[in-house]
Write a protein that holds these residues in place. Structure first.
Motif, mmCIF file in Angstrom:
data_model
loop_
_atom_site.group_PDB
_atom_site.id
_atom_site.type_symbol
_atom_site.label_atom_id
_atom_site.label_comp_id
_atom_site.label_asym_id
_atom_site.label_seq_id
_atom_site.Cartn_x
_atom_site.Cartn_y
_atom_site.Cartn_z
ATOM 1 N N MET A 171 0.952 -1.147 -0.110
ATOM 2 C CA MET A 171 0.044 0.339 -0.605
ATOM 3 C C MET A 171 0.936 1.496 0.099
ATOM 4 O O MET A 171 0.050 2.200 1.220
ATOM 5 N N LYS A 222 -13.518 -3.557 -1.106
ATOM 6 C CA LYS A 222 -13.308 -2.721 -1.148
ATOM 7 C C LYS A 222 -15.099 -2.195 -1.383
ATOM 8 O O LYS A 222 -15.292 -1.883 -0.562
ATOM 9 N N ARG A 265 -6.554 -4.826 7.002
ATOM 10 C CA ARG A 265 -6.339 -4.962 5.341
ATOM 11 C C ARG A 265 -7.725 -5.183 4.503
ATOM 12 O O ARG A 265 -8.494 -6.302 5.597
ATOM 13 N N LEU A 266 -8.668 -5.039 3.893
ATOM 14 C CA LEU A 266 -10.146 -4.840 2.975
ATOM 15 C C LEU A 266 -10.110 -6.600 2.480
ATOM 16 O O LEU A 266 -10.488 -6.609 1.641
ATOM 17 N N GLY A 286 -8.724 4.554 3.939
ATOM 18 C CA GLY A 286 -8.065 3.580 3.023
ATOM 19 C C GLY A 286 -6.731 3.457 3.884
ATOM 20 O O GLY A 286 -6.521 3.860 4.772
ATOM 21 N N ALA A 287 -5.638 2.949 3.148
ATOM 22 C CA ALA A 287 -3.965 3.312 4.014
ATOM 23 C C ALA A 287 -3.751 4.207 4.562
ATOM 24 O O ALA A 287 -3.804 5.598 3.844
ATOM 25 N N HIS A 343 -18.235 -1.071 0.335
ATOM 26 C CA HIS A 343 -19.099 0.117 -0.093
ATOM 27 C C HIS A 343 -20.284 -0.522 -0.948
ATOM 28 O O HIS A 343 -21.303 0.165 -0.406
ATOM 29 N N TRP A 359 -14.435 6.084 5.289
ATOM 30 C CA TRP A 359 -13.337 4.957 4.227
ATOM 31 C C TRP A 359 -11.936 5.619 4.439
ATOM 32 O O TRP A 359 -11.693 6.840 3.276
ATOM 33 N N ASP A 369 -6.910 -1.088 3.386
ATOM 34 C CA ASP A 369 -7.747 -0.476 1.774
ATOM 35 C C ASP A 369 -7.379 -2.454 1.535
ATOM 36 O O ASP A 369 -6.853 -3.344 2.008
#
Length: 428
Positions: free
Chosen positions: A14, A283, A248-249, A303-304, A287, A301, A279
């Protein structure tokens, strides 16, 4: 001493904001002890579907070498095609892909490591990260006539060990245990790697089962909630309760359970936002689920996120959520405890010695998202409960190793191994 590290795992995924903290801390710990490190990595991440070269930070502190692994990109494309629109690959084809990747990585890492040796770096120890690097580590150790160490970051084999032909059916996972090594270090991360080691009759004198450390800042972050709202955008609301998730997603992290719990919590009239740092491949699905549950405006959200910002979130949020399938014994849980952040999670044997219902956490069964949501609502409404559980979390954190302590123990054993003194069993 000269330590040659080889890894099939990315150190900084990431774009450097995520990845393997335990791998990074291992490298930092060996450097801090005064040893010279050179690391060999594949040019591309074998376990992601993208074709970007691995990210490299400017201040890594050791010499890094990339094995070109030109065969890896076609293999990754083939894996994506085999998966199609589903989440899984037929077992037989997955077996072929995994074994091919093991053999390809073994060859590529060895070729690059031998080039490193010809260029003048004389290793006194070969340290292989992950089962996909274990065979290369063993062969290099024999070639260089030095000890080889294998480091495993969890396993999925524990529940499969009583099935027939495990070694044949899962050769890449088994390789981490059965490929000979002078020392096998397995993370105590809830995946019961010690049980697998006993089943494979790994002798105690060459097996270590250690929990990861925690690397807290020297002082609590000075960042306020208002600072974070300004940094991450207006979707993060200052007046809401914040439930933070750091992972992590991936599917097995089961962020979907948190979203369903959030919908229940919202139904009770509580204004709680789920702040998701991380992330990954799930993802888009997550959503979509948030929209279906009508909680999109309650989810942030991020993210990283850089590690310093994770610490800032931990120190300003109201609750930490963790609802993984396989194991919930992980670095973010240790960090939440260090920050004194109460936990809403699921009953899981991997954390039964760490999390206790209404002592330092609120727990329910894994798929009981209705109760999970009600527990989230309760802790958001009850300040005294949050304070009491948070204090218990701080008490729990006193039992954890820092990364400095954890690595001091490991380095001492590696130095004995290189000097030929041998190693003694032990450790947390």
């Amino acid at each position: 001493m000269n330590f040659l590290h080889i890894s099939a795992l990315p150190v900084w995924s990431m774009d450097g904001k995520g990845g393997m903290p335990s791998l990074r801390e291992t490298l930092k710990g060996h450097l801090a002890a005064g040893h010279d490190l050179q690391l060999v990595l594949p040019k591309y991440d074998p376990f992601s579907d993208d074709d970007k070269p691995m990210f490299v930070p400017a201040d890594k502190g050791f010499v890094l070498h990339f094995a070109p692994c030109r065969w890896l990109l076609p293999l990754k494309k083939l894996r994506v095609q085999a998966r199609g629109k589903g989440d899984s690959i037929p077992f037989g084809f997955r077996w072929i892909l995994n074994v091919t990747m093991l053999l390809g990585l073994t060859t590529s890492l060895m070729v690059k490591a031998m080039q490193v040796r010809r260029n003048g770096f004389v290793p006194q120890l070969v340290y292989a990260h992950n089962q996909y690097a274990a065979l290369a580590g063993y062969l290099l150790g024999r070639w260089f006539k030095v000890p080889n160490v294998t480091r495993l970051y969890g396993t999925f084999l524990a529940d499969l060990m009583n099935r027939p032909l495990v070694s044949l059916r899962y050769p890449t996972a088994v390789a981490g245990y059965l490929v000979p090594s002078a020392l096998l270090i397995c993370a105590n991360d809830g995946t019961r790697g010690d049980e697998v080691a006993r089943k494979f009759r790994i002798p105690d004198h060459r097996f270590r089962f250690w929990q990861n450390g925690v690397e807290p800042p020297s002082q609590p972050p000075q960042v306020t909630r208002a600072d974070l709202v300004a940094r991450f955008g207006l979707n993060l609301r200052l007046e809401s309760r914040w439930a933070v998730s750091c992972s992590r997603l991936s599917y097995w992290k089961r962020i979907d359970r948190m979203l369903r719990a959030l919908a229940v919590c919202r139904g009770t009239g509580v204004d709680c936002q789920l702040v998701v740092a991380g992330d990954g491949p799930e993802k888009e699905n997550l959503h979509t689920l948030a929209a279906e549950l009508k909680v999109s405006d309650q989810v942030v959200w991020l993210g990283a996120v850089a590690h310093d910002d994770i610490w800032a979130l931990m120190n300003t949020a109201d609750v930490f959520m963790l609802t993984n399938d396989v194991t919930n014994r992980c670095n973010p849980l240790y960090e939440a405890a260090w920050a004194g952040l109460p936990v809403v999670s699921v009953n899981d044997s991997s954390t039964s010695d760490l999390l206790h219902h209404r002592a330092n956490a609120l727990l329910t069964e894994k798929d009981d998202t209705e109760t999970l949501g009600n527990l989230l609502s309760e802790i958001c409404r009850d300040e005294q409960l949050r304070e009491r559980l948070g204090q218990a979390q701080k008490k729990l954190s006193e039992t954890f190793w820092t990364w400095e302590e954890r690595m001091r123990v490991e380095v001492a054993e590696l130095e004995k191994l290189v000097s030929g003194v041998g190693v003694m069993a032990g450790g947390r």
